[in-house]
Design an enzyme around this catalytic site. Structure first.
Site, short mmCIF file in Angstrom:
data_model
loop_
_atom_site.label_atom_id
_atom_site.label_comp_id
_atom_site.label_asym_id
_atom_site.label_seq_id
_atom_site.Cartn_x
_atom_site.Cartn_y
_atom_site.Cartn_z
N GLU A 1 -3.14 -25.41 -2.67
CA GLU A 1 -3.14 -23.98 -2.96
C GLU A 1 -4.56 -23.41 -2.86
O GLU A 1 -4.79 -22.36 -2.24
CB GLU A 1 -2.59 -23.74 -4.36
CG GLU A 1 -2.48 -22.27 -4.74
CD GLU A 1 -2.15 -22.09 -6.21
OE1 GLU A 1 -2.75 -22.77 -7.07
OE2 GLU A 1 -1.29 -21.26 -6.52
N SER B 1 7.40 -13.68 -6.97
CA SER B 1 6.41 -12.72 -7.46
C SER B 1 5.22 -12.74 -6.51
O SER B 1 4.86 -13.79 -5.96
CB SER B 1 5.96 -13.16 -8.86
OG SER B 1 4.76 -12.53 -9.19
N CYS C 1 3.75 -19.22 -10.09
CA CYS C 1 2.59 -19.95 -10.63
C CYS C 1 2.48 -21.35 -10.07
O CYS C 1 1.41 -21.94 -10.08
CB CYS C 1 2.71 -20.14 -12.14
SG CYS C 1 3.20 -18.72 -13.02
N LYS D 1 -2.18 -27.94 -6.50
CA LYS D 1 -3.21 -26.90 -6.67
C LYS D 1 -4.35 -27.11 -5.68
O LYS D 1 -5.08 -26.17 -5.36
CB LYS D 1 -3.75 -26.91 -8.10
CG LYS D 1 -2.74 -26.48 -9.13
CD LYS D 1 -2.63 -24.97 -9.25
CE LYS D 1 -1.57 -24.56 -10.25
NZ LYS D 1 -1.16 -23.16 -10.09
N GLU E 1 -4.96 -17.27 2.44
CA GLU E 1 -4.58 -15.98 1.84
C GLU E 1 -5.05 -15.88 0.38
O GLU E 1 -4.96 -14.81 -0.21
CB GLU E 1 -3.07 -15.74 1.96
CG GLU E 1 -2.14 -16.78 1.39
CD GLU E 1 -1.83 -17.92 2.34
OE1 GLU E 1 -2.64 -18.18 3.25
OE2 GLU E 1 -0.80 -18.58 2.15
N CYS F 1 4.18 -28.42 -15.96
CA CYS F 1 2.84 -28.91 -15.59
C CYS F 1 2.41 -30.12 -16.42
O CYS F 1 1.55 -30.89 -15.99
CB CYS F 1 1.80 -27.82 -15.77
SG CYS F 1 2.26 -26.29 -14.98
N GLU G 1 2.67 -9.93 -13.67
CA GLU G 1 4.05 -10.34 -13.35
C GLU G 1 5.05 -9.60 -14.24
O GLU G 1 6.15 -9.24 -13.80
CB GLU G 1 4.19 -11.85 -13.53
CG GLU G 1 5.37 -12.44 -12.81
CD GLU G 1 5.30 -13.96 -12.80
OE1 GLU G 1 4.72 -14.51 -11.85
OE2 GLU G 1 5.80 -14.59 -13.75
N GLU H 1 5.47 -6.29 -12.81
CA GLU H 1 6.28 -6.44 -11.59
C GLU H 1 7.76 -6.59 -11.96
O GLU H 1 8.63 -5.99 -11.33
CB GLU H 1 5.78 -7.70 -10.85
CG GLU H 1 6.19 -7.81 -9.41
CD GLU H 1 5.64 -9.09 -8.78
OE1 GLU H 1 5.12 -9.99 -9.49
OE2 GLU H 1 5.75 -9.22 -7.55
#
Ligand code: FES
Length: 578
Positions: A360, A318, A298, A357, A365, A503, A278, A281
């Protein structure tokens, strides 16, 4: 400050104008039970459990603003009977399978019933909705346990501005529902789990995967690898009676080995890798001026929120996978190759503070060669349940270290667990990579703290200025996104975490009841533990992690290389706004 004089149970007291009777009583040490009230989230006064007597009237104290000269009685026969009647009526329409309920022992309805000495439910009759919705990979809704307090609606709407659920229908038929009564997986729910944290009973829980993990652990043909996110280690101890903010990293690692995991890795390695990818990036976008601000990716709750609400800005996210997904991808490629293991025999389990999560982990993908990067996600609560089920004496465990080679992370990675942590970790690396100089002061305190939106301009040694915003809580994120759409704000880099505090207060963390969350600053205590963990590390910058350097040398080549893109980057999808 304007003050007024009131009398509660014969005690005269001066209080600030605008104080509620509930707050004033609690400041005097007078206990008034409450259930639907949750400070800042739900003030609907629907349960009537907190009633007090003011003159001839019974009034809910949680929303009653005290007035000059008011005389309040909190413990008369009439008050006690009214409270008992309210709770008995709730119990009469509640699935009272308390022994097998996941909230047993931590259920606020159970506590209030006990406090009011209710031993019999004298009301019987028809039960309202019994619908259970298991469609979401993250959250399970059980209407048979719902008491219609509205705290979940407040968390989803007022706090997060997601508004995936709200009250529907009228009277006895009232339910908490998604738009058009859709299943949760078809709604705009972002899976953050803040509704679970707000629910006083067992009507909202995580979609459990404990048995899936037990099955993997007992399958001799599988190599079961576990990884743990930074926020888990500063909260897991609470499930075993340890004080809020206790760091239990070593005990957690030891417990995971006792549970039978073949390798115990630290998601901090994945977080360091995220910073490498990142950070690179960010440097490239700053140079090209394209797709700014770069928004962190994230947090899966934030990513899905963007997909539903701001699909026109998906190119700003990102492309980096989140740390545990990166780590999973490396386990099934780099680690498998290094150890000579067939990646198809590897099961990756992530222990996360987060219910999003789970969703996710199931995104198609986030897979490679038809293997998901991560097979199962367990919350901090689920890990605690497994440790208890296995009879492990967690509190007295001796600390153990994580496994190598992809098990170790830097201090920069640890702070991912608190709001501002990703930005700080990225800045530590970007500063040094762009200047070639060592940072004198490693802490970027400007991005720390619990303000909902923190704006800063960080100047790099080459004179480049990075306009940074750090946001936590989706309500704050929406405010900022809308301001950007109106052209009132612009940035180069944005860190966004869906949950307030980051988190550390994710939807998979130990649940703190409404009363306790008023009495202590849970966010601050857990965040302090995170920063202490960072200070205790010898390596505190992602690019200085020797295992990350080895990974690039031996396998990936360089950050943002072709292989890195294939394994560590992803894309996003537009989703319906309703
Ligand atoms: Fe006050 Fe529910 S009405 S807590």
């Amino acid at each position: 400050m304007d003050t007024i004089k009131i009398m509660i149970d014969g005690i005269e007291t001066d209080i600030a104008k605008g104080t509620t009777v509930l707050e004033a009583a609690r400041d005097l040490g007078i206990h008034i039970p409450s259930l639907c009230y949750m400070k800042g989230i739900n003030h609907s006064s629907s349960c009537r459990v907190c009633v007090v007597e003011v003159g001839p009237r019974l009034i809910a104290s949680c929303t009653l603003k005290a007035e000059e000269g008011m005389k309040i009685q909190t413990n008369t026969k009439k008050v006690r009977e009214a409270r008992r009647t309210s709770v008995e009526l709730l119990l009469s329409d509640h699935d009272r399978e308390c022994l097998s309920c996941s909230r047993s022992g931590g259920c606020e309805l159970q506590t209030v019933s006990n406090d009011l000495n209710i031993r019999n439910v004298t009301y019987y009759g028809e039960k309202s909705s019994q619908v259970k919705d298991y469609t979401s990979p993250s959250i399970v809704r059980d209407a048979s346990k719902c008491i219609l307090c509205g705290r979940c609606v407040g968390a989803c709407g007022t706090l997060q501005t997601v508004n995936a659920i709200s009250f529907a229908k009228r009277g006895f038929d009232t339910v908490i529902s998604t738009a058009f009564g859709r299943s949760l997986d078809e709604s705009t729910c972002v899976n953050c789990g803040q509704c679970i944290m707000a629910c006083p009973v067992g009507a909202l829980t995580e979609h459990e995967n404990i048995n899936d993990v037990w099955n993997a652990l007992s399958d001799p043909s599988k190599v079961v690898v576990v990884q743990t996110a930074p926020a888990v280690r500063v909260a897991l101890g609470e499930e075993f009676g340890m004080p809020v903010g206790t760091r239990v990293t070593g005990k957690m690692t030891a417990a995971l080995r006792k549970l039978g995991f073949d390798k115990v890795f630290d998601t901090n390695f994945g977080a360091d890798l995220t910073i490498m990818e990142e950070g690179t990036e960010l440097i490239s976008r700053l140079n090209s001026g394209q797709n700014l601000p770069l928004m962190t990716s994230c947090c899966p709750g934030w990513v899905k929120f963007m997909e539903h609400n701001f699909p026109n800005m998906l190119d700003n996210l990102s492309t980096c996978k989140s740390p545990h997904e990166m780590e999973g991808a490396m386990v099934k490629s780099y680690f498998a190759k290094k150890m000579g293991i067939d990646p198809k025999s590897i099961v990756v389990v992530s222990i996360m503070p987060c219910t999003a999560k789970k969703f996710e982990g199931s995104r198609e993908e986030l897979s490679n060669e038809s293997m998901q990067d991560v097979d199962w996600v367990l919350t901090t609560r689920e890990l605690a349940a497994m440790i208890k089920e296995a009879g492990i004496d967690f509190v007295n465990l001796k600390g153990e270290a994580f496994d190598s080679p992809i098990g170790e992370g830097s201090g920069a990675a640890v702070i991912f667990g608190a709001t501002g942590g990703v930005a700080e970790a990225a800045l530590r690396t970007v500063f040094e990579l762009t200047s070639g100089k060592e940072l004198e002061t490693i802490e970027y305190t400007a991005v720390r703290g619990m303000d909902g939106i923190k704006e800063n301009i960080i100047e790099l040694p080459n004179g480049k200025k990075i306009r940074t915003a750090v946001v936590h809580g989706l309500g704050n994120a929406r405010k900022l996104m809308e301001a950007m759409e109106r052209g009132e704000k612009s940035y180069d880099f944005m860190e966004v975490m869906a949950c307030s505090g980051g988190c550390i207060t994710g939807g998979g963390q130990p649940i703190v009841d409404a009363r306790r969350s008023e009495q202590m600053d849970i966010k601050a205590l857990r965040a302090k533990a995170i920063y202490t963990e960072d200070e205790a590390q010898t390596v505190r910058k992602s690019h200085k992690n020797p295992f990350i350097t080895a990974l690039y040398e031996e396998f990936l080549g360089a950050p943002n290389s072709h292989l890195a893109h294939e394994l560590l980057h992803t894309h996003y999808v537009k989703r319906s706004k309703f």
